[in-house]
Write a protein that holds these residues in place. Sequence first.
Motif, PDB file in Angstrom:
ATOM      1  N   TRP A 156      33.387  45.293  50.299  1.00  0.00           N
ATOM      2  CA  TRP A 156      34.230  46.002  51.255  1.00  0.00           C
ATOM      3  C   TRP A 156      34.881  45.003  52.214  1.00  0.00           C
ATOM      4  CZ3 TRP A 156      35.538  51.141  51.457  1.00  0.00           C
ATOM      5  CH2 TRP A 156      34.878  51.975  50.540  1.00  0.00           C
ATOM      6  N   LEU A 157      36.167  45.190  52.441  1.00  0.00           N
ATOM      7  CA  LEU A 157      36.928  44.305  53.326  1.00  0.00           C
ATOM      8  C   LEU A 157      37.033  44.916  54.725  1.00  0.00           C
ATOM      9  CD1 LEU A 157      39.861  43.443  50.875  1.00  0.00           C
ATOM     10  CD2 LEU A 157      37.731  42.167  51.231  1.00  0.00           C
ATOM     11  N   GLN A 158      37.022  44.086  55.735  1.00  0.00           N
ATOM     12  CA  GLN A 158      37.163  44.595  57.105  1.00  0.00           C
ATOM     13  C   GLN A 158      38.568  45.131  57.345  1.00  0.00           C
ATOM     14  OE1 GLN A 158      35.972  41.489  59.819  1.00  0.00           O
ATOM     15  NE2 GLN A 158      33.781  41.761  59.407  1.00  0.00           N
ATOM     16  N   GLU A 159      39.558  44.516  56.681  1.00  0.00           N
ATOM     17  CA  GLU A 159      40.928  45.003  56.760  1.00  0.00           C
ATOM     18  C   GLU A 159      41.457  45.136  55.332  1.00  0.00           C
ATOM     19  OE1 GLU A 159      43.457  42.638  59.220  1.00  0.00           O
ATOM     20  OE2 GLU A 159      41.969  42.478  60.828  1.00  0.00           O
ATOM     21  N   ALA A 160      42.176  46.214  55.073  1.00  0.00           N
ATOM     22  CA  ALA A 160      42.703  46.442  53.728  1.00  0.00           C
ATOM     23  C   ALA A 160      43.616  45.287  53.317  1.00  0.00           C
ATOM     24  CB  ALA A 160      43.462  47.753  53.680  1.00  0.00           C
ATOM     25  N   LEU A 161      43.530  44.905  52.053  1.00  0.00           N
ATOM     26  CA  LEU A 161      44.368  43.843  51.509  1.00  0.00           C
ATOM     27  C   LEU A 161      45.734  44.435  51.187  1.00  0.00           C
ATOM     28  CD1 LEU A 161      44.473  40.867  50.577  1.00  0.00           C
ATOM     29  CD2 LEU A 161      43.737  41.671  48.309  1.00  0.00           C
ATOM     30  N   LYS A 162      46.734  44.031  51.933  1.00  0.00           N
ATOM     31  CA  LYS A 162      48.063  44.614  51.787  1.00  0.00           C
ATOM     32  C   LYS A 162      48.769  44.053  50.562  1.00  0.00           C
ATOM     33  CE  LYS A 162      48.659  45.336  56.775  1.00  0.00           C
ATOM     34  NZ  LYS A 162      49.464  44.996  57.973  1.00  0.00           N
ATOM     35  N   SER A 163      49.774  44.795  50.107  1.00  0.00           N
ATOM     36  CA  SER A 163      50.576  44.363  48.977  1.00  0.00           C
ATOM     37  C   SER A 163      51.222  43.013  49.272  1.00  0.00           C
ATOM     38  CB  SER A 163      51.658  45.400  48.685  1.00  0.00           C
ATOM     39  OG  SER A 163      52.481  44.985  47.611  1.00  0.00           O
ATOM     40  N   GLY A 164      51.109  42.094  48.307  1.00  0.00           N
ATOM     41  CA  GLY A 164      51.720  40.778  48.460  1.00  0.00           C
ATOM     42  C   GLY A 164      50.891  39.774  49.227  1.00  0.00           C
ATOM     43  N   THR A 165      49.648  40.112  49.561  1.00  0.00           N
ATOM     44  CA  THR A 165      48.799  39.192  50.322  1.00  0.00           C
ATOM     45  C   THR A 165      47.589  38.771  49.497  1.00  0.00           C
ATOM     46  OG1 THR A 165      47.531  40.977  51.361  1.00  0.00           O
ATOM     47  CG2 THR A 165      49.532  40.236  52.491  1.00  0.00           C
ATOM     48  N   LYS A 166      46.875  37.759  50.042  1.00  0.00           N
ATOM     49  CA  LYS A 166      45.737  37.181  49.337  1.00  0.00           C
ATOM     50  C   LYS A 166      44.474  37.284  50.178  1.00  0.00           C
ATOM     51  CE  LYS A 166      48.758  33.457  47.536  1.00  0.00           C
ATOM     52  NZ  LYS A 166      48.783  33.718  46.098  1.00  0.00           N
ATOM     53  N   VAL A 167      43.343  37.190  49.481  1.00  0.00           N
ATOM     54  CA  VAL A 167      42.059  37.093  50.151  1.00  0.00           C
ATOM     55  C   VAL A 167      41.200  36.108  49.355  1.00  0.00           C
ATOM     56  CG1 VAL A 167      40.997  39.002  48.867  1.00  0.00           C
ATOM     57  CG2 VAL A 167      40.137  38.411  51.141  1.00  0.00           C
ATOM     58  N   LYS A 168      40.303  35.396  50.048  1.00  0.00           N
ATOM     59  CA  LYS A 168      39.396  34.475  49.369  1.00  0.00           C
ATOM     60  C   LYS A 168      37.965  34.975  49.497  1.00  0.00           C
ATOM     61  CE  LYS A 168      42.042  30.164  49.686  1.00  0.00           C
ATOM     62  NZ  LYS A 168      42.032  28.754  50.150  1.00  0.00           N
ATOM     63  N   LEU A 169      37.252  34.880  48.393  1.00  0.00           N
ATOM     64  CA  LEU A 169      35.820  35.178  48.391  1.00  0.00           C
ATOM     65  C   LEU A 169      35.072  33.888  48.056  1.00  0.00           C
ATOM     66  CD1 LEU A 169      35.555  38.562  46.427  1.00  0.00           C
ATOM     67  CD2 LEU A 169      35.812  38.206  48.874  1.00  0.00           C
ATOM     68  N   HIS A 170      34.138  33.516  48.898  1.00  0.00           N
ATOM     69  CA  HIS A 170      33.261  32.372  48.636  1.00  0.00           C
ATOM     70  C   HIS A 170      31.901  32.940  48.243  1.00  0.00           C
ATOM     71  CE1 HIS A 170      36.155  29.546  50.500  1.00  0.00           C
ATOM     72  NE2 HIS A 170      36.410  30.553  51.329  1.00  0.00           N
ATOM     73  N   ILE A 171      31.495  32.662  47.009  1.00  0.00           N
ATOM     74  CA  ILE A 171      30.268  33.269  46.469  1.00  0.00           C
ATOM     75  C   ILE A 171      29.343  32.186  45.948  1.00  0.00           C
ATOM     76  CG2 ILE A 171      29.328  34.919  44.802  1.00  0.00           C
ATOM     77  CD1 ILE A 171      32.070  36.259  44.699  1.00  0.00           C
ATOM     78  N   GLU A 172      28.088  32.236  46.357  1.00  0.00           N
ATOM     79  CA  GLU A 172      27.046  31.388  45.775  1.00  0.00           C
ATOM     80  C   GLU A 172      26.210  32.250  44.837  1.00  0.00           C
ATOM     81  OE1 GLU A 172      24.871  28.440  48.051  1.00  0.00           O
ATOM     82  OE2 GLU A 172      26.114  28.915  49.799  1.00  0.00           O
ATOM     83  N   PHE A 173      25.925  31.726  43.649  1.00  0.00           N
ATOM     84  CA  PHE A 173      25.231  32.528  42.644  1.00  0.00           C
ATOM     85  C   PHE A 173      24.315  31.636  41.805  1.00  0.00           C
ATOM     86  CE2 PHE A 173      29.084  30.905  40.719  1.00  0.00           C
ATOM     87  CZ  PHE A 173      28.689  30.502  39.464  1.00  0.00           C
ATOM     88  N   ALA A 174      23.441  32.284  41.083  1.00  0.00           N
ATOM     89  CA  ALA A 174      22.563  31.589  40.138  1.00  0.00           C
ATOM     90  C   ALA A 174      22.115  32.582  39.075  1.00  0.00           C
ATOM     91  CB  ALA A 174      21.352  30.987  40.859  1.00  0.00           C
ATOM     92  N   PHE A 175      21.729  32.066  37.917  1.00  0.00           N
ATOM     93  CA  PHE A 175      21.138  32.924  36.879  1.00  0.00           C
ATOM     94  C   PHE A 175      20.392  32.048  35.882  1.00  0.00           C
ATOM     95  CE2 PHE A 175      25.311  31.826  35.217  1.00  0.00           C
ATOM     96  CZ  PHE A 175      25.076  31.515  33.883  1.00  0.00           C
ATOM     97  N   THR A 176      19.447  32.657  35.205  1.00  0.00           N
ATOM     98  CA  THR A 176      18.714  31.997  34.131  1.00  0.00           C
ATOM     99  C   THR A 176      19.438  32.261  32.816  1.00  0.00           C
ATOM    100  OG1 THR A 176      16.619  32.269  35.292  1.00  0.00           O
ATOM    101  CG2 THR A 176      16.516  31.858  32.917  1.00  0.00           C
ATOM    102  N   VAL A 177      19.653  31.222  32.031  1.00  0.00           N
ATOM    103  CA  VAL A 177      20.351  31.376  30.757  1.00  0.00           C
ATOM    104  C   VAL A 177      19.422  32.074  29.768  1.00  0.00           C
ATOM    105  CG1 VAL A 177      21.530  30.197  28.873  1.00  0.00           C
ATOM    106  CG2 VAL A 177      21.635  29.258  31.208  1.00  0.00           C
TER     107      VAL A 177
END
Length: 645
Positions: A156-177
């Motif tokens: 969920w975004l604090q402000e709606a992503l308007k048409s023609g604009t960008k947002v960045k998500l920084h995600i840290e993740f891990a998993f077992t193969v």
Amino acid sequence: MKNKFILTALLFTLSVSLLAQSSKYNAKEAFNPHFYPYPGTEYRSASGEPGPKYWQNRADYKIECTIDTVQHEIRGKQELTYTNNSPDQLKFLWLQLDQNIYKEDSRGTATTTASGGRWANRNFTDGHVIKSITVEANGKKYKPQYQITDTRMQVWLQEALKSGTKVKLHIEFAFTVPTYGTDRMGRLQTKNGWVYEIAQWYPRMCVYDDLQGWNVLPYLGQGEFYLEYGDIEFTVTAPADMIVVGSGELLNPQECFTATEAKRYAEAKNSDKTVIIRSADEVNKGIKPSKATNTWKFKIQNTRDAAWAASKAFILDGAKINLPSGKKALALSAYPVESDTPDAWRRSTEFTKASIEYYSQKWYEYPYPAAVNVAGIVGGMEYPGIVFCSYRAKGASLWGVTDHEFGHIWFPMIVGSNERKYAWMDEGFNTFINDLSTEAFNNGEFKDQAIVPENAKKAQFGDNIDELFNTPDVIQQRSLGVSAYFKPSQMLHALRNNVLGAERFDRALKEYIQRWAYKHPSPWDFFRTIENVAGEDLAWFWRGWVFNNWKIDQAVKDVKYRDNVPANGGLITIENLEKMPMPVTVLIKESNGKTHNLKLPVEIWQRGSIYTFPVGTTSEITEVTLDPDKTLPDWDRSNNSWLKK
């Protein structure tokens, strides 16, 4: 006279009706004029082209990951830049967490049939472990609210992503193969170490489109993928004795290979013959690196995904791919010594090069700087610029799986259809182009494997076979090979050979690829394109082949002569006994040795199931055969011929 004419017409209609009672055919149903569910729009033209206001969103990724070969774990962090090109404001984003299918409580685990199968989990992991998420928008960063539901994550975004604009998500993740990742990824133990095939490894954006909005079908195993396009840069930090191959261009070969390997790697880029980059002897001796790890850097542009593989057990070889524009690409093969025989993976680069060059010349130029074939635990799976094939494959089977998986570069890597919903639009189309490439390869070395036996063609129309127009996860496992692969391929062969002819069909399919390259076509966009380019209304064809499981059964019903005199010419009556109409090819032989080859259009069935046509014979007819070359999957061939008694 008028009453006599009406009575004659009624008697004729009644006789035709009585004759037709044995037929299941309904012309009004087959040729119903209402086919398309919606007219053309500004987004998708009625002609099948993207409309003047067509849009699609974009996802660009920068990913750094490390492989832990002790814990068999991938740890990573990514910067995802998402561009909203839609006219809508987006209050939330949906992402795919495909590794969650390997959790014991996943929907994929719960819905796997008791008999197991290709997509059944053989062991379980903790799935995607999301360690942190940060949103960067409008110059500020914040921790968003998010919720994970099986293989999907909503942010969920604090402000709606308007048409023609960008947002960045920084995600840290891990998993077992997982050891066996539903035959799409996993790891294989060889005598020289593990072979890791890594895919569906980072959180990926779901597609938001003009047809459905967010496409959030869960990943259950049998259905594949639907992804946005963008540029992907990724790095893999691995033990220095490992070779890493991945989607796109390797940006730093000098830093990762030994000096000898780097020299051979450069040679392979300019060689039409396979160059050994790391040999079996070198693998068996082992490498004594001077440092603990290497960081391999890759970049692939205008792509929907990226994958990679790593092992210290890899033999590596390569050769140059020649493209129609004059550009070059690099064919690479990575495989363990267990696969290193003359009739097996030593030919992999030869196969890869031939496959890519054929499809590039025939349909659309290969877009990536490299094409990598990896031998491992996966039987056959495709990703942009890299495919995974069974380490046991050899000969015709290795050609077949290599050619099939690289054929997927065109469907769905270039033409980005929704695999999660329409498997026939990627697997079926790909199987079709595989038949043509197999016929062309090395003077037809493996062409016999592309020939479908007559009984197999017939089986594809059995009463228990699922229609093509079904979500893959709905199709019965026993039916998937037919409904997703072989029958849609057979459909395209029938369209090419029996309806349009090779020239018209090839031009239309090539135009479809060009129109929808790096875009998201629907089935209707495909139908409309083929019809508009080829110049045919094919609603009757799609209705029978795609939306129904109708059979083809054309029969010779009767042979007569005008005024009962053979010299006056023949009158041949044929019948369509099953529900699918198709054009008719007829071979007629006379007692005087003359033959007649006639092609009757599908329109002969527009008014009913029985059709009588004249033939300019001058002697007795001795034989009438429908579909003499057996190009159609006719349900009952026993009624295809008439012989003079």
